[in-house]
Design an enzyme around this catalytic site. Structure first.
Site, PDB file in Angstrom:
ATOM      1  N   GLY A  11     -28.394 -55.023  -3.964  1.00 47.40           N
ATOM      2  CA  GLY A  11     -29.387 -55.956  -3.419  1.00 47.40           C
ATOM      3  C   GLY A  11     -28.874 -56.639  -2.167  1.00 47.40           C
ATOM      4  O   GLY A  11     -27.714 -57.025  -2.112  1.00 47.40           O
ATOM      5  N   VAL A  23     -15.485 -58.351   9.216  1.00 48.64           N
ATOM      6  CA  VAL A  23     -14.620 -57.221   8.813  1.00 48.64           C
ATOM      7  C   VAL A  23     -14.241 -56.418  10.061  1.00 48.64           C
ATOM      8  O   VAL A  23     -13.065 -56.111  10.308  1.00 48.64           O
ATOM      9  CB  VAL A  23     -15.325 -56.297   7.779  1.00 48.64           C
ATOM     10  N   ARG A  72     -29.238 -48.319  -3.470  1.00 52.91           N
ATOM     11  CA  ARG A  72     -28.692 -48.092  -4.807  1.00 52.91           C
ATOM     12  C   ARG A  72     -28.436 -46.590  -4.856  1.00 52.91           C
ATOM     13  O   ARG A  72     -29.260 -45.802  -4.408  1.00 52.91           O
ATOM     14  CB  ARG A  72     -29.695 -48.548  -5.868  1.00 52.91           C
ATOM     15  N   ASP A 103     -22.060 -57.253  -8.571  1.00 52.15           N
ATOM     16  CA  ASP A 103     -21.306 -56.663  -9.684  1.00 52.15           C
ATOM     17  C   ASP A 103     -21.374 -55.134  -9.739  1.00 52.15           C
ATOM     18  O   ASP A 103     -20.378 -54.466  -9.979  1.00 52.15           O
ATOM     19  CB  ASP A 103     -21.850 -57.206 -11.014  1.00 52.15           C
ATOM     20  N   THR A 125     -24.666 -61.933  -3.053  1.00 48.83           N
ATOM     21  CA  THR A 125     -25.888 -61.823  -3.853  1.00 48.83           C
ATOM     22  C   THR A 125     -26.547 -63.190  -3.931  1.00 48.83           C
ATOM     23  O   THR A 125     -25.854 -64.206  -4.116  1.00 48.83           O
ATOM     24  CB  THR A 125     -25.614 -61.314  -5.292  1.00 48.83           C
ATOM     25  N   ILE A 126     -27.870 -63.210  -3.803  1.00 47.92           N
ATOM     26  CA  ILE A 126     -28.552 -64.513  -3.826  1.00 47.92           C
ATOM     27  C   ILE A 126     -28.554 -65.116  -5.226  1.00 47.92           C
ATOM     28  O   ILE A 126     -28.857 -66.283  -5.397  1.00 47.92           O
ATOM     29  CB  ILE A 126     -29.997 -64.435  -3.269  1.00 47.92           C
ATOM     30  N   ASP A 127     -28.222 -64.317  -6.243  1.00 48.33           N
ATOM     31  CA  ASP A 127     -28.257 -64.827  -7.627  1.00 48.33           C
ATOM     32  C   ASP A 127     -27.049 -65.694  -7.980  1.00 48.33           C
ATOM     33  O   ASP A 127     -27.056 -66.361  -9.012  1.00 48.33           O
ATOM     34  CB  ASP A 127     -28.315 -63.652  -8.626  1.00 48.33           C
ATOM     35  N   ASP A 129     -24.292 -64.794  -9.232  1.00 47.54           N
ATOM     36  CA  ASP A 129     -23.910 -64.429 -10.601  1.00 47.54           C
ATOM     37  C   ASP A 129     -22.599 -63.629 -10.663  1.00 47.54           C
ATOM     38  O   ASP A 129     -22.430 -62.774 -11.529  1.00 47.54           O
ATOM     39  CB  ASP A 129     -25.048 -63.644 -11.276  1.00 47.54           C
ATOM     40  N   ARG A 171     -32.785 -62.705 -12.547  1.00 48.75           N
ATOM     41  CA  ARG A 171     -33.212 -62.004 -13.764  1.00 48.75           C
ATOM     42  C   ARG A 171     -32.365 -62.426 -14.965  1.00 48.75           C
ATOM     43  O   ARG A 171     -32.873 -62.606 -16.050  1.00 48.75           O
ATOM     44  CB  ARG A 171     -33.096 -60.493 -13.544  1.00 48.75           C
ATOM     45  N   ARG A 244     -51.334 -73.673 -11.186  1.00 47.05           N
ATOM     46  CA  ARG A 244     -51.300 -72.428 -10.408  1.00 47.05           C
ATOM     47  C   ARG A 244     -49.899 -71.833 -10.467  1.00 47.05           C
ATOM     48  O   ARG A 244     -48.909 -72.563 -10.353  1.00 47.05           O
ATOM     49  CB  ARG A 244     -51.607 -72.713  -8.930  1.00 47.05           C
TER      50      ARG A 244
HETATM   51  P1  ADP Z   1     -25.393 -54.991  -6.938  1.00 51.83           P
HETATM   52  O1  ADP Z   1     -24.142 -54.596  -6.228  1.00 51.83           O
HETATM   53  O2  ADP Z   1     -26.257 -55.868  -6.097  1.00 51.83           O
HETATM   54  O3  ADP Z   1     -25.123 -55.524  -8.330  1.00 51.83           O
HETATM   55  P2  ADP Z   1     -26.399 -52.490  -8.124  1.00 51.83           P
HETATM   56  O4  ADP Z   1     -26.170 -52.906  -9.526  1.00 51.83           O
HETATM   57  O5  ADP Z   1     -27.687 -51.843  -7.793  1.00 51.83           O
HETATM   58  O6  ADP Z   1     -26.296 -53.689  -7.083  1.00 51.83           O
HETATM   59  O7  ADP Z   1     -25.196 -51.513  -7.708  1.00 51.83           O
HETATM   60  C1  ADP Z   1     -25.125 -50.934  -6.422  1.00 51.83           C
HETATM   61  C2  ADP Z   1     -24.533 -49.555  -6.511  1.00 51.83           C
HETATM   62  O8  ADP Z   1     -23.208 -49.631  -7.061  1.00 51.83           O
HETATM   63  C3  ADP Z   1     -25.253 -48.600  -7.456  1.00 51.83           C
HETATM   64  O9  ADP Z   1     -26.338 -47.961  -6.868  1.00 51.83           O
HETATM   65  C4  ADP Z   1     -24.158 -47.588  -7.790  1.00 51.83           C
HETATM   66  O10 ADP Z   1     -23.981 -46.652  -6.772  1.00 51.83           O
HETATM   67  C5  ADP Z   1     -22.942 -48.487  -7.877  1.00 51.83           C
HETATM   68  N1  ADP Z   1     -22.774 -48.879  -9.289  1.00 51.83           N
HETATM   69  C6  ADP Z   1     -23.516 -49.750  -9.998  1.00 51.83           C
HETATM   70  N2  ADP Z   1     -23.112 -49.815 -11.292  1.00 51.83           N
HETATM   71  C7  ADP Z   1     -22.084 -48.960 -11.409  1.00 51.83           C
HETATM   72  C8  ADP Z   1     -21.221 -48.550 -12.484  1.00 51.83           C
HETATM   73  N3  ADP Z   1     -21.363 -49.050 -13.710  1.00 51.83           N
HETATM   74  N4  ADP Z   1     -20.261 -47.650 -12.214  1.00 51.83           N
HETATM   75  C9  ADP Z   1     -20.110 -47.144 -10.979  1.00 51.83           C
HETATM   76  N5  ADP Z   1     -20.877 -47.460  -9.926  1.00 51.83           N
HETATM   77  C10 ADP Z   1     -21.860 -48.350 -10.120  1.00 51.83           C
END
Ligand code: ADP
Length: 320
Positions: A11, A23, A72, A103, A125-127, A129, A171, A244
């Site tokens: 995200g 960087v 993703r 994460d 991340t804006i969450d 978390d 979420r 609303r």
């Molecule tokens: P965020 O980094 O915002 O949490 P995602 O959960 O969509 O976003 O993860 C981003 C990308 O990181 C995923 O599309 C995937 O390529 C990789 N990824 C996510 N979860 C895993 C995992 N359990 N193991 C390996 N790669 C992962």
């Protein structure tokens, strides 16, 4: 380390560009070559890399979104996908990767490190978390966007003696709802971490507020609690106050990053490149008590960030 790459993944969050910029600038300052990877891990799999120079990141610090694009990548979660990404790194001579994301992206960074490509993560991340880190890049800007939007809703709710039920992102995490709820003076704040009682936490509070002369209400609801339309309908039925629902949605992810996010991103990114330079890998950068530090990604992924119940109680005390 002479050649590194940087990518944004998962995200998006305002401030990712400021992180990419720092960087690149830090790497060049340290006489490293640096590549920008397009569309997260997909760019590593498909060998979509851009050589970055000082001017490639000009005029990006104030822009929301990510100039490197994000994605993703389900393919990266397969052994074949990782192998392709590793092959790209070897072919291009990339010795380390800075991963800007949440994460999920850090799980990917952990896997890539395990396959021999050292990675360092930067939490964006804006969450808010990420357990090891008090504040993530993008959270402050998103919170400011939410309060701007809710201030506008407040004007119209006040004019009509209405109740405004507002859904904000989160979420699984109620941080954004909690801090913006405090900032907009919400009557009630509903978060996924705390179970709520419709009568006690909403109806009784609205009645108490009305009895003291205030006839408009804001209820902030985290996405994970959901059902804002039904909630607004139920509030109107039970209290008689016209209600609303508004779902703020993706507007919360956009916009020019705040000073705080640009600073956080710049500091974290500079720190991340120095970690790679020192030969550290599988680390995630964090901020605690205004100090930068780093954790092992695997350990960081297992940490828990308890919801701030003191802050939640405080919000309740002043929400009348
Ligand atoms: P965020 O980094 O915002 O949490 P995602 O959960 O969509 O976003 O993860 C981003 C990308 O990181 C995923 O599309 C995937 O390529 C990789 N990824 C996510 N979860 C895993 C995992 N359990 N193991 C390996 N790669 C992962």
């Amino acid at each position: 380390m002479k050649k590194i790459a940087v990518l944004t993944s998962g995200g998006d969050a305002p401030g990712m560009n400021a992180a990419v910029r720092a960087v690149v600038r830090t790497a060049l300052h340290e006489n490293m070559e640096v590549y920008g990877v397009v569309r997260g891990y997909n760019g590593l799999i498909n060998d979509e890399l851009i050589p970055m120079d000082l001017r490639t990141v000009s005029d990006t610090i104030h822009r929301g979104g990510t100039v490197l694009f994000t994605a993703r990548s389900p393919e990266f979660r397969t052994e074949e996908g990782i192998q392709k990404a590793v092959a790209t790194c070897h072919r291009r001579g990339i010795e380390g990767v800075v991963v800007i994301g949440g994460d999920g992206s850090f799980r990917g960074a952990r896997d890539l490190t395990a396959h021999g490509i050292p990675c360092v993560g930067i939490p964006a991340t804006i969450d808010n978390d990420i357990s090891c880190c008090e504040e993530t890049i993008g959270y402050d800007t998103a919170a400011n966007t939410v309060i701007n939007m809710v201030d506008k809703l407040r004007d119209t709710s006040q004019s009509h003696d209405r109740c405004s039920v507002v859904e904000v992102m989160g979420r699984h995490a109620g941080w954004l709802a909690l801090t913006t709820g405090i900032a907009v003076g919400a009557t009630s704040i509903l978060v996924p971490e705390v179970e709520f009682d419709f009568q006690k936490d909403i109806v009784d509070k609205m009645k108490l507020t009305a009895a003291t002369g205030k006839h408009h209400f804001i209820i902030v609801v985290a996405e994970g609690v959901g059902h804002v339309d039904e909630l607004a309908k139920k509030i109107e039925e039970v209290t008689g106050v016209e209600s609303r629902a508004t779902v703020l949605g993706h507007v919360q992810r956009g916009g020019s990053p705040s000073s705080r996010d640009r600073n956080l991103a710049s500091h974290m990114a500079n720190y991340a490149v120095h970690l790679l330079e020192e030969g550290k890998s599988n680390r995630v950068v964090a901020i605690r008590n205004n100090k930068l530090l780093d954790f092992d990604i695997t350990e960081a992924l297992e940490m828990k960030k308890p919801f701030d119940m003191d802050m939640y109680r405080m919000a309740n005390e002043i929400s009348i």
